[in-house]
Structures are given as structure tokens and as C-alpha cells.
Design a protein around this motif. Structure first.
Motif, PDB file in Angstrom:
ATOM      1  N   ASN A  37       0.839  -1.197   0.000  1.00 58.59           N
ATOM      2  CA  ASN A  37       0.000   0.000   0.000  1.00 58.59           C
ATOM      3  C   ASN A  37       0.881   1.257   0.000  1.00 58.59           C
ATOM      4  OD1 ASN A  37       0.757   0.587   2.708  1.00 58.59           O
ATOM      5  ND2 ASN A  37      -0.892  -0.718   3.483  1.00 58.59           N
ATOM      6  N   LYS A  38       0.266   2.415  -0.116  1.00 61.12           N
ATOM      7  CA  LYS A  38       1.010   3.665  -0.242  1.00 61.12           C
ATOM      8  C   LYS A  38       1.885   3.942   0.982  1.00 61.12           C
ATOM      9  CE  LYS A  38      -2.332   5.860  -3.280  1.00 61.12           C
ATOM     10  NZ  LYS A  38      -3.215   7.000  -3.499  1.00 61.12           N
ATOM     11  N   VAL A  53       9.535  11.769   1.595  1.00 54.64           N
ATOM     12  CA  VAL A  53       8.498  11.626   0.579  1.00 54.64           C
ATOM     13  C   VAL A  53       7.300  12.471   0.980  1.00 54.64           C
ATOM     14  CG1 VAL A  53       6.920   9.999  -0.531  1.00 54.64           C
ATOM     15  CG2 VAL A  53       9.271   9.320  -0.037  1.00 54.64           C
ATOM     16  N   VAL A  54       6.798  13.266   0.025  1.00 57.53           N
ATOM     17  CA  VAL A  54       5.630  14.108   0.267  1.00 57.53           C
ATOM     18  C   VAL A  54       4.351  13.345  -0.066  1.00 57.53           C
ATOM     19  CG1 VAL A  54       4.439  16.210  -0.454  1.00 57.53           C
ATOM     20  CG2 VAL A  54       6.908  16.217  -0.175  1.00 57.53           C
ATOM     21  N   LYS A  55       4.365  12.636  -1.212  1.00 55.67           N
ATOM     22  CA  LYS A  55       3.141  11.985  -1.674  1.00 55.67           C
ATOM     23  C   LYS A  55       3.475  10.759  -2.504  1.00 55.67           C
ATOM     24  CE  LYS A  55      -1.218  13.228  -3.801  1.00 55.67           C
ATOM     25  NZ  LYS A  55      -2.010  14.280  -4.398  1.00 55.67           N
ATOM     26  N   LYS A  66       2.358  -2.818 -10.812  1.00 55.54           N
ATOM     27  CA  LYS A  66       1.974  -1.629 -10.057  1.00 55.54           C
ATOM     28  C   LYS A  66       3.087  -0.597 -10.130  1.00 55.54           C
ATOM     29  CE  LYS A  66      -0.176  -0.496  -5.646  1.00 55.54           C
ATOM     30  NZ  LYS A  66      -0.640  -1.082  -4.382  1.00 55.54           N
ATOM     31  N   LYS A  67       2.727   0.624 -10.520  1.00 54.61           N
ATOM     32  CA  LYS A  67       3.665   1.741 -10.573  1.00 54.61           C
ATOM     33  C   LYS A  67       3.394   2.652  -9.381  1.00 54.61           C
ATOM     34  CE  LYS A  67       3.648   2.389 -15.585  1.00 54.61           C
ATOM     35  NZ  LYS A  67       3.432   3.415 -16.615  1.00 54.61           N
ATOM     36  N   ALA A  68       4.470   3.182  -8.815  1.00 51.51           N
ATOM     37  CA  ALA A  68       4.344   4.165  -7.741  1.00 51.51           C
ATOM     38  C   ALA A  68       5.031   5.444  -8.181  1.00 51.51           C
ATOM     39  CB  ALA A  68       4.964   3.634  -6.463  1.00 51.51           C
ATOM     40  N   PHE A  69       4.288   6.537  -8.169  1.00 56.35           N
ATOM     41  CA  PHE A  69       4.826   7.856  -8.477  1.00 56.35           C
ATOM     42  C   PHE A  69       5.169   8.517  -7.151  1.00 56.35           C
ATOM     43  CE2 PHE A  69       2.227   6.560 -11.974  1.00 56.35           C
ATOM     44  CZ  PHE A  69       2.871   7.043 -13.097  1.00 56.35           C
ATOM     45  N   ILE A  70       6.458   8.755  -6.919  1.00 55.97           N
ATOM     46  CA  ILE A  70       6.955   9.240  -5.635  1.00 55.97           C
ATOM     47  C   ILE A  70       7.304  10.711  -5.757  1.00 55.97           C
ATOM     48  CG2 ILE A  70       8.650   8.876  -3.815  1.00 55.97           C
ATOM     49  CD1 ILE A  70       6.929   6.380  -4.412  1.00 55.97           C
ATOM     50  N   LYS A  71       6.583  11.574  -5.065  1.00 56.04           N
ATOM     51  CA  LYS A  71       6.881  13.015  -5.022  1.00 56.04           C
ATOM     52  C   LYS A  71       7.777  13.252  -3.821  1.00 56.04           C
ATOM     53  CE  LYS A  71       5.822  17.520  -5.641  1.00 56.04           C
ATOM     54  NZ  LYS A  71       6.689  18.252  -6.500  1.00 56.04           N
TER      55      LYS A  71
END
Length: 88
Positions: A37-38, A53-55, A66-71
Motif C-alpha cells: 500500500n502507499k 516523501v511528500v506523496k 503496479k507503478k508508484a509515483f513518488i513526489k
């Protein structure tokens, strides 16, 4: 439930679009375990790469990965981390 950080984060995703995200939005894209999960993804990135990590945004593509976009936090540079990972 996935609890090993190395099992959660499989590999960074490198495409032309991800290069634009790194430069323009301070984001990185990773292929991650589909069961993670996130919150688990955020913790794994922070522990493995020593960044804030912000978001985290995720999506499951048509291939089932599954792709995770890490801000990243403005104090951390996605470009610096990409160089460290060997992406740039």
C-alpha cells in the motif's frame, strides 16, 4: 502484507515521460509489489534512499504491474537520487 523494503520496491521505471517527471516535478517512478500500500511504499523509499516523501500515487497498468509515483520533499532532489540509482 509485504514488510521487506527490498521486496516492496522492485526497480525504478525509466522512460522519456519519467525523465520529464524527474526534472519538472521532482518525482520518481518505481515498479513496486502489487500487494504494497502507499504507506508501505513511502516507508520503503524513505528508509532505502534516505529521502523525505511528500506523496505517493499508485496505479496498476494493463500488464498487471503496479507503478508508484513518488513526489519528493523540496529539500531532496529527484535528479540527485536518479543519478545515485544510475538512471541519469
Amino acid at each position: 502484507m509485504v514488510d521487506n523494503y527490498f521486496a516492496i520496491i522492485k526497480k525504478p521505471l525509466v522512460t522519456e515521460n519519467t525523465f520529464d517527471l524527474i526534472e519538472d516535478q521532482n518525482k520518481l517512478v518505481f515498479i513496486v509489489d502489487r500487494r504494497a500500500n502507499k504507506f508501505q511504499i513511502k516507508n520503503a523509499i524513505e528508509k532505502l534512499y534516505k529521502v523525505r516523501v511528500v506523496k505517493v500515487n499508485t496505479l496498476i497498468n494493463t500488464e498487471g504491474t503496479k507503478k508508484a509515483f513518488i513526489k519528493l520533499h523540496p529539500d531532496n532532489s529527484a535528479a540527485d537520487l536518479a543519478i545515485e540509482l544510475g538512471i541519469f
